[in-house]
Design a protein around this motif. Sequence first.
Motif, PDB file in Angstrom:
ATOM      1  N   UNK A 156       0.828  -1.204   0.000  1.00 57.13           N
ATOM      2  CA  UNK A 156       0.000   0.000   0.000  1.00 57.13           C
ATOM      3  C   UNK A 156       0.874   1.271   0.000  1.00 57.13           C
ATOM      4  N   UNK A 157       1.966   1.237   0.762  1.00 57.75           N
ATOM      5  CA  UNK A 157       2.866   2.394   0.781  1.00 57.75           C
ATOM      6  C   UNK A 157       3.459   2.620  -0.619  1.00 57.75           C
ATOM      7  N   UNK A 158       3.830   1.540  -1.292  1.00 59.38           N
ATOM      8  CA  UNK A 158       4.381   1.657  -2.653  1.00 59.38           C
ATOM      9  C   UNK A 158       3.347   2.273  -3.595  1.00 59.38           C
ATOM     10  N   UNK A 159       2.084   1.875  -3.431  1.00 57.20           N
ATOM     11  CA  UNK A 159       1.004   2.462  -4.249  1.00 57.20           C
ATOM     12  C   UNK A 159       0.877   3.957  -3.991  1.00 57.20           C
ATOM     13  N   UNK A 160       0.917   4.325  -2.713  1.00 55.99           N
ATOM     14  CA  UNK A 160       0.788   5.737  -2.341  1.00 55.99           C
ATOM     15  C   UNK A 160       1.934   6.554  -2.925  1.00 55.99           C
ATOM     16  N   UNK A 161       3.131   5.997  -2.865  1.00 56.14           N
ATOM     17  CA  UNK A 161       4.297   6.706  -3.408  1.00 56.14           C
ATOM     18  C   UNK A 161       4.126   6.945  -4.900  1.00 56.14           C
ATOM     19  N   UNK A 162       3.601   5.932  -5.588  1.00 55.63           N
ATOM     20  CA  UNK A 162       3.369   6.074  -7.023  1.00 55.63           C
ATOM     21  C   UNK A 162       2.315   7.161  -7.288  1.00 55.63           C
ATOM     22  N   UNK A 163       1.247   7.159  -6.490  1.00 58.64           N
ATOM     23  CA  UNK A 163       0.184   8.159  -6.664  1.00 58.64           C
ATOM     24  C   UNK A 163       0.705   9.566  -6.388  1.00 58.64           C
ATOM     25  N   UNK A 164       1.607   9.680  -5.417  1.00 65.77           N
ATOM     26  CA  UNK A 164       2.212  10.984  -5.121  1.00 65.77           C
ATOM     27  C   UNK A 164       3.041  11.481  -6.301  1.00 65.77           C
TER      28      UNK A 164
ATOM     29  N   UNK B  41      -1.322  11.599   4.700  1.00 61.06           N
ATOM     30  CA  UNK B  41      -1.902  11.110   5.959  1.00 61.06           C
ATOM     31  C   UNK B  41      -1.968   9.593   5.982  1.00 61.06           C
ATOM     32  N   UNK B  42      -2.351   9.029   4.833  1.00 59.43           N
ATOM     33  CA  UNK B  42      -2.449   7.574   4.787  1.00 59.43           C
ATOM     34  C   UNK B  42      -1.069   6.937   4.925  1.00 59.43           C
ATOM     35  N   UNK B  43      -0.077   7.537   4.279  1.00 59.69           N
ATOM     36  CA  UNK B  43       1.300   7.023   4.356  1.00 59.69           C
ATOM     37  C   UNK B  43       1.801   7.065   5.805  1.00 59.69           C
ATOM     38  N   UNK B  44       1.578   8.185   6.457  1.00 61.57           N
ATOM     39  CA  UNK B  44       2.028   8.312   7.854  1.00 61.57           C
ATOM     40  C   UNK B  44       1.312   7.287   8.733  1.00 61.57           C
TER      41      UNK B  44
ATOM     42  N   UNK C 210      -4.268  13.862   1.714  1.00 58.41           N
ATOM     43  CA  UNK C 210      -4.872  12.557   2.002  1.00 58.41           C
ATOM     44  C   UNK C 210      -3.851  11.434   1.856  1.00 58.41           C
ATOM     45  N   UNK C 211      -3.076  11.501   0.764  1.00 55.40           N
ATOM     46  CA  UNK C 211      -2.070  10.458   0.523  1.00 55.40           C
ATOM     47  C   UNK C 211      -1.003  10.471   1.621  1.00 55.40           C
TER      48      UNK C 211
ATOM     49  N   UNK D 239     -10.996  26.978 -13.564  1.00 50.16           N
ATOM     50  CA  UNK D 239     -10.991  25.517 -13.716  1.00 50.16           C
ATOM     51  C   UNK D 239      -9.630  24.928 -13.363  1.00 50.16           C
ATOM     52  N   UNK D 240      -8.576  25.571 -13.848  1.00 46.10           N
ATOM     53  CA  UNK D 240      -7.227  25.083 -13.568  1.00 46.10           C
ATOM     54  C   UNK D 240      -6.929  25.143 -12.058  1.00 46.10           C
ATOM     55  N   UNK D 241      -7.368  26.229 -11.426  1.00 44.10           N
ATOM     56  CA  UNK D 241      -7.120  26.361  -9.986  1.00 44.10           C
ATOM     57  C   UNK D 241      -7.924  25.339  -9.192  1.00 44.10           C
ATOM     58  N   UNK D 242      -9.147  25.041  -9.638  1.00 45.10           N
ATOM     59  CA  UNK D 242      -9.940  23.999  -8.971  1.00 45.10           C
ATOM     60  C   UNK D 242      -9.177  22.679  -8.968  1.00 45.10           C
ATOM     61  N   UNK D 243      -8.537  22.377 -10.089  1.00 47.50           N
ATOM     62  CA  UNK D 243      -7.776  21.141 -10.204  1.00 47.50           C
ATOM     63  C   UNK D 243      -6.563  21.160  -9.264  1.00 47.50           C
ATOM     64  N   UNK D 244      -5.873  22.293  -9.204  1.00 49.89           N
ATOM     65  CA  UNK D 244      -4.711  22.417  -8.309  1.00 49.89           C
ATOM     66  C   UNK D 244      -5.112  22.263  -6.840  1.00 49.89           C
ATOM     67  N   UNK D 245      -6.232  22.877  -6.487  1.00 48.23           N
ATOM     68  CA  UNK D 245      -6.721  22.790  -5.107  1.00 48.23           C
ATOM     69  C   UNK D 245      -7.110  21.341  -4.783  1.00 48.23           C
ATOM     70  N   UNK D 246      -7.729  20.661  -5.760  1.00 48.42           N
ATOM     71  CA  UNK D 246      -8.096  19.253  -5.570  1.00 48.42           C
ATOM     72  C   UNK D 246      -6.838  18.398  -5.417  1.00 48.42           C
ATOM     73  N   UNK D 247      -5.800  18.697  -6.183  1.00 48.22           N
ATOM     74  CA  UNK D 247      -4.552  17.935  -6.086  1.00 48.22           C
ATOM     75  C   UNK D 247      -3.879  18.139  -4.732  1.00 48.22           C
ATOM     76  N   UNK D 248      -3.980  19.349  -4.214  1.00 47.61           N
ATOM     77  CA  UNK D 248      -3.392  19.612  -2.903  1.00 47.61           C
ATOM     78  C   UNK D 248      -4.107  18.793  -1.826  1.00 47.61           C
ATOM     79  N   UNK D 249      -5.441  18.761  -1.936  1.00 53.20           N
ATOM     80  CA  UNK D 249      -6.243  17.994  -0.988  1.00 53.20           C
ATOM     81  C   UNK D 249      -5.854  16.515  -1.073  1.00 53.20           C
ATOM     82  N   UNK D 250      -5.666  16.037  -2.287  1.00 57.36           N
ATOM     83  CA  UNK D 250      -5.259  14.653  -2.530  1.00 57.36           C
ATOM     84  C   UNK D 250      -3.878  14.381  -1.923  1.00 57.36           C
ATOM     85  N   UNK D 251      -2.953  15.327  -2.089  1.00 53.54           N
ATOM     86  CA  UNK D 251      -1.624  15.203  -1.497  1.00 53.54           C
ATOM     87  C   UNK D 251      -1.730  14.994   0.012  1.00 53.54           C
TER      88      UNK D 251
END
Length: 117
Positions: free
Chosen positions: A10-18, A94-97, A91-92, A77-89
């Motif tokens: 799972x950690x390897x998956x998270x690293x790839x997603x990051x 937190x899960x890794x930790x 989450x990823x 639209x571009x900023x919405x995507x950046x903000x969503x990516x930050x939120x995803x970062x």
Amino acid sequence: MMHLAQIQRRIAQLQQQLLELGPLHPGSISEQYNVCGNPGCRCKDAKKPQKHGPYYQLSFTWQGKSSTRFLRPEQVEEMRQKVANYKRLRELMNEWVGLAVERERAERAKEKHHRGD
Ligand SMILES: [Zn+2]
């Protein structure tokens, strides 16, 4: 409890997603409608006022400092995507930790088991 191999996978998956995460930016986007200073304007209509807007604003806090800036409609639209990516970062991360903590626990449990105490 998860097995060590599962945690590692799972950690390897998270690293790839990051690694695959695109451009990012902290904050949130809000929409605003304003009233202007022109007395005869539609935004001052007594029966059915139509405010100006929407205007888009990005607000964020970084290193203790809060900032707000307006976005042009074509930037939203571009900023919405950046903000969503930050939120995803976040989450990823937190899960890794969380998995790192769990992994430590699992390793200790395994050592304990091997020592037989
Ligand atoms: Zn107006």
